[in-house]
Design a protein around this motif. Structure first.
Motif, PDB file in Angstrom:
ATOM      1  N   ASP A 123      -2.912 -35.451   2.757  1.00  0.00           N
ATOM      2  CA  ASP A 123      -2.876 -36.864   2.557  1.00  0.00           C
ATOM      3  C   ASP A 123      -2.505 -36.757   0.943  1.00  0.00           C
ATOM      4  O   ASP A 123      -2.957 -36.026   0.347  1.00  0.00           O
ATOM      5  N   ALA A 125      -3.305 -39.246  -1.850  1.00  0.00           N
ATOM      6  CA  ALA A 125      -4.220 -40.374  -2.268  1.00  0.00           C
ATOM      7  C   ALA A 125      -5.120 -39.738  -3.244  1.00  0.00           C
ATOM      8  O   ALA A 125      -5.622 -38.409  -3.158  1.00  0.00           O
ATOM      9  N   ASP A 127      -8.381 -40.753  -3.952  1.00  0.00           N
ATOM     10  CA  ASP A 127      -9.829 -41.153  -3.563  1.00  0.00           C
ATOM     11  C   ASP A 127     -10.532 -40.184  -3.475  1.00  0.00           C
ATOM     12  O   ASP A 127     -11.882 -39.911  -4.056  1.00  0.00           O
ATOM     13  N   ASP A 135      -8.324 -45.108  -4.704  1.00  0.00           N
ATOM     14  CA  ASP A 135      -7.162 -44.200  -4.316  1.00  0.00           C
ATOM     15  C   ASP A 135      -6.152 -44.413  -5.372  1.00  0.00           C
ATOM     16  O   ASP A 135      -5.192 -43.557  -5.485  1.00  0.00           O
ATOM     17  N   SER A 171      -1.637 -42.235   1.806  1.00  0.00           N
ATOM     18  CA  SER A 171      -2.777 -43.126   2.569  1.00  0.00           C
ATOM     19  C   SER A 171      -3.368 -43.993   1.468  1.00  0.00           C
ATOM     20  O   SER A 171      -4.486 -44.549   1.710  1.00  0.00           O
ATOM     21  N   LYS A 201      -2.267 -49.879   6.929  1.00  0.00           N
ATOM     22  CA  LYS A 201      -3.684 -49.401   6.717  1.00  0.00           C
ATOM     23  C   LYS A 201      -4.765 -50.465   6.293  1.00  0.00           C
ATOM     24  O   LYS A 201      -4.696 -51.056   5.305  1.00  0.00           O
ATOM     25  N   TYR A 207     -14.207 -47.006   8.007  1.00  0.00           N
ATOM     26  CA  TYR A 207     -14.008 -45.850   7.033  1.00  0.00           C
ATOM     27  C   TYR A 207     -15.116 -45.268   6.578  1.00  0.00           C
ATOM     28  O   TYR A 207     -15.158 -44.083   5.926  1.00  0.00           O
ATOM     29  N   PHE A 210     -16.287 -41.282   7.017  1.00  0.00           N
ATOM     30  CA  PHE A 210     -15.209 -40.578   6.193  1.00  0.00           C
ATOM     31  C   PHE A 210     -15.638 -40.412   4.876  1.00  0.00           C
ATOM     32  O   PHE A 210     -15.498 -39.454   4.141  1.00  0.00           O
ATOM     33  N   ARG A 211     -16.059 -41.441   4.102  1.00  0.00           N
ATOM     34  CA  ARG A 211     -16.084 -41.547   2.802  1.00  0.00           C
ATOM     35  C   ARG A 211     -17.461 -40.586   2.332  1.00  0.00           C
ATOM     36  O   ARG A 211     -17.665 -40.117   1.372  1.00  0.00           O
ATOM     37  N   LYS A 225     -11.739 -51.908  -1.172  1.00  0.00           N
ATOM     38  CA  LYS A 225     -10.253 -51.456  -1.343  1.00  0.00           C
ATOM     39  C   LYS A 225      -9.367 -52.681  -0.930  1.00  0.00           C
ATOM     40  O   LYS A 225      -8.099 -52.709  -0.813  1.00  0.00           O
ATOM     41  N   GLN A 229      -5.717 -52.060   0.397  1.00  0.00           N
ATOM     42  CA  GLN A 229      -5.405 -52.109   1.715  1.00  0.00           C
ATOM     43  C   GLN A 229      -5.183 -53.341   2.474  1.00  0.00           C
ATOM     44  O   GLN A 229      -5.866 -54.471   1.928  1.00  0.00           O
ATOM     45  N   LYS A 256      -4.051 -47.644  11.123  1.00  0.00           N
ATOM     46  CA  LYS A 256      -5.251 -47.304  10.993  1.00  0.00           C
ATOM     47  C   LYS A 256      -6.106 -48.259  10.861  1.00  0.00           C
ATOM     48  O   LYS A 256      -5.528 -49.187   9.954  1.00  0.00           O
ATOM     49  N   TYR A 279      -4.624 -43.422  14.051  1.00  0.00           N
ATOM     50  CA  TYR A 279      -5.764 -42.444  13.554  1.00  0.00           C
ATOM     51  C   TYR A 279      -7.008 -43.318  14.027  1.00  0.00           C
ATOM     52  O   TYR A 279      -7.564 -44.415  13.633  1.00  0.00           O
ATOM     53  N   VAL A 281     -10.502 -43.424  13.537  1.00  0.00           N
ATOM     54  CA  VAL A 281     -11.195 -42.908  12.245  1.00  0.00           C
ATOM     55  C   VAL A 281     -12.411 -42.745  12.358  1.00  0.00           C
ATOM     56  O   VAL A 281     -13.111 -43.053  13.528  1.00  0.00           O
ATOM     57  N   SER A 282     -13.230 -42.312  11.411  1.00  0.00           N
ATOM     58  CA  SER A 282     -14.326 -41.772  11.463  1.00  0.00           C
ATOM     59  C   SER A 282     -15.500 -42.834  11.951  1.00  0.00           C
ATOM     60  O   SER A 282     -16.219 -42.421  12.860  1.00  0.00           O
ATOM     61  N   TYR A 321     -11.071 -37.154  15.571  1.00  0.00           N
ATOM     62  CA  TYR A 321     -11.861 -35.970  15.364  1.00  0.00           C
ATOM     63  C   TYR A 321     -12.376 -35.245  16.641  1.00  0.00           C
ATOM     64  O   TYR A 321     -12.856 -34.342  16.556  1.00  0.00           O
TER      65      TYR A 321
HETATM   66  C1  PBG Z   1      -7.949 -41.882   1.836  1.00  0.00           C
HETATM   67  C2  PBG Z   1      -8.271 -41.989   3.390  1.00  0.00           C
HETATM   68  C3  PBG Z   1      -9.087 -42.571   3.974  1.00  0.00           C
HETATM   69  C4  PBG Z   1      -9.124 -42.227   5.357  1.00  0.00           C
HETATM   70  C5  PBG Z   1      -8.160 -41.462   5.665  1.00  0.00           C
HETATM   71  N1  PBG Z   1      -7.479 -41.232   4.092  1.00  0.00           N
HETATM   72  C6  PBG Z   1     -10.401 -43.370   3.465  1.00  0.00           C
HETATM   73  C7  PBG Z   1     -10.065 -44.820   2.956  1.00  0.00           C
HETATM   74  O1  PBG Z   1      -9.152 -45.306   2.781  1.00  0.00           O
HETATM   75  O2  PBG Z   1     -11.163 -45.150   2.260  1.00  0.00           O
HETATM   76  C8  PBG Z   1     -10.372 -42.860   6.367  1.00  0.00           C
HETATM   77  C9  PBG Z   1     -10.194 -41.790   7.647  1.00  0.00           C
HETATM   78  C10 PBG Z   1     -11.241 -42.011   8.601  1.00  0.00           C
HETATM   79  O3  PBG Z   1     -12.238 -42.969   8.263  1.00  0.00           O
HETATM   80  O4  PBG Z   1     -11.804 -41.155   9.530  1.00  0.00           O
HETATM   81  N2  PBG Z   1      -7.238 -42.585   1.282  1.00  0.00           N
END
Ligand code: PBG
Length: 336
Positions: A123, A125, A127, A135, A171, A201, A207, A210-211, A225, A229, A256, A279, A281-282, A321
């Protein structure tokens, strides 16, 4: 009997046996469609569960290399790396992001040695590296600065390419980042480095977990964000973002999150005709996994259905995942 009408046409005929269903199946999901995201952490022998992502761990490099061998054996072609950076190494400008001895560059080198033919995605970015969890760079009034951030993203992108990333994946959602990255990579001789742009995105609530995993949640606090975003209400804008990224030199687009945006994914794939990933995501993972663990959902079937849906919408490959587990289920024929 009217053509196309009952009983001449009985759509159930083709659903009668597994063999018939297989023959007319439109979407095939195989391990080769899956990309495994991995959270990396400093140290040795570490394998720590992520609080809001039961079943997902942060791994030190030795553990990661072992796991990655297994992923490759399962048929998974690629891994996407995300660092959980020691808070002491975070800063206002996220300078750890272009440290050639940082976690991700080290992971890239270790994986290249351990599993030479695994596609390595990293990635771009800030963050995971900024003390404020955004980011990009913050201005005095707290806005995320676009053009100043681009310079830093270029340093990070070059550092990742130098360390052996096959694919760099911006990202961050700054305007113009794909173009400056492409120029910088060409100028540095990295003509074969693929840019996988998180073109579409959304500023998504999915997300959150993930954070936690990368440790940017605490840093970000209640900050959001939405100034960089996308608004989840917009689809036309998604096509504008994706078109621009193609013009700027993106090789692959990403949408995503995946599940909540299948309509957008389908349009981007069909209207632009460009390789497109999605993606899962989380938050999508956490919901499914929580549902399965609490007995509300039937595990493998629910997961595979969610992934088939993303493929059916048009994704060429899926970051999930569940990659390793899904690959195992698919190979073992757990699902038919
Ligand atoms: C970082 C990034 C994020 C994710 C992937 N790259 C988080 C965000 O933008 O806050 C999220 C992935 C996930 O939730 O699985 N820029």
């Amino acid at each position: 009997m009217l053509p196309g009408s009952f009983p001449g046409t009985r759509l159930r005929r083709l659903r009668r046996t597994p063999g018939l269903r297989t023959l007319v199946r439109e979407t095939i999901l195989v391990p080769e469609d899956l990309i495994q995201p991995a959270f990396v952490v400093a140290g040795e022998g570490r394998r720590e569960e992520v609080a809001r992502m039961p079943g997902v761990v942060r791994m030190s490099l030795d553990v990661l290399a072992e796991e990655a061998r297994e992923w490759r054996r399962l048929g998974i072609p690629a891994v996407a790396l995300f660092p959980a950076v020691d808070p002491a190494r975070k800063s206002e400008d996220g300078r750890e992001a272009w440290n050639p001895e940082g976690l991700v560059p080290c992971a890239l080198r270790a994986l290249r040695r351990a599993v030479p033919d695994l596609v390595l995605i990293a990635d771009v970015a800030l963050d995971p590296y900024t003390s404020h969890g955004h980011d990009g760079l913050l201005g005095a009034d707290g806005t995320v600065l676009n053009d100043e951030t681009l310079e830093i993203l270029v340093r990070q992108g070059l550092c990742l390419a130098d360390a052996g990333a096959d694919v760099v994946a911006p990202s961050d959602m700054m305007d113009g980042r794909v173009g400056v990255l492409r120029h910088a990579l060409e100028a540095a001789g990295h003509t074969q480095t693929v840019i996988l742009s998180y073109a579409v995105k959304y500023a998504s609530a999915f997300y959150g977990p993930f954070r936690d995993a990368v440790g940017s949640a605490q840093a970000l606090g209640r900050g959001d964000k939405s100034t960089y975003q996308m608004d989840p209400a917009n689809a036309e804008e998604a096509l504008r973002e994706a078109r621009l990224d193609i013009q700027e030199g993106a090789d692959i687009l990403m949408v995503k999150p995946a599940g909540p945006c299948l309509d957008v994914l389908a349009r981007v794939r069909r209207e632009l005709g460009w390789p497109t990933f999605a993606y899962q995501v989380s938050g999508e993972y956490a919901l499914l996994e929580q549902g399965i663990r609490s007995g509300l959902l039937e595990g493998p079937r629910a997961v595979i259905e969610s992934l088939v849906a993303i493929r059916r919408a048009g994704a060429d490959a899926i970051l999930t995942y569940y990659a390793a587990r899904a690959a195992r289920w698919l190979r073992e024929g757990t699902i038919s």
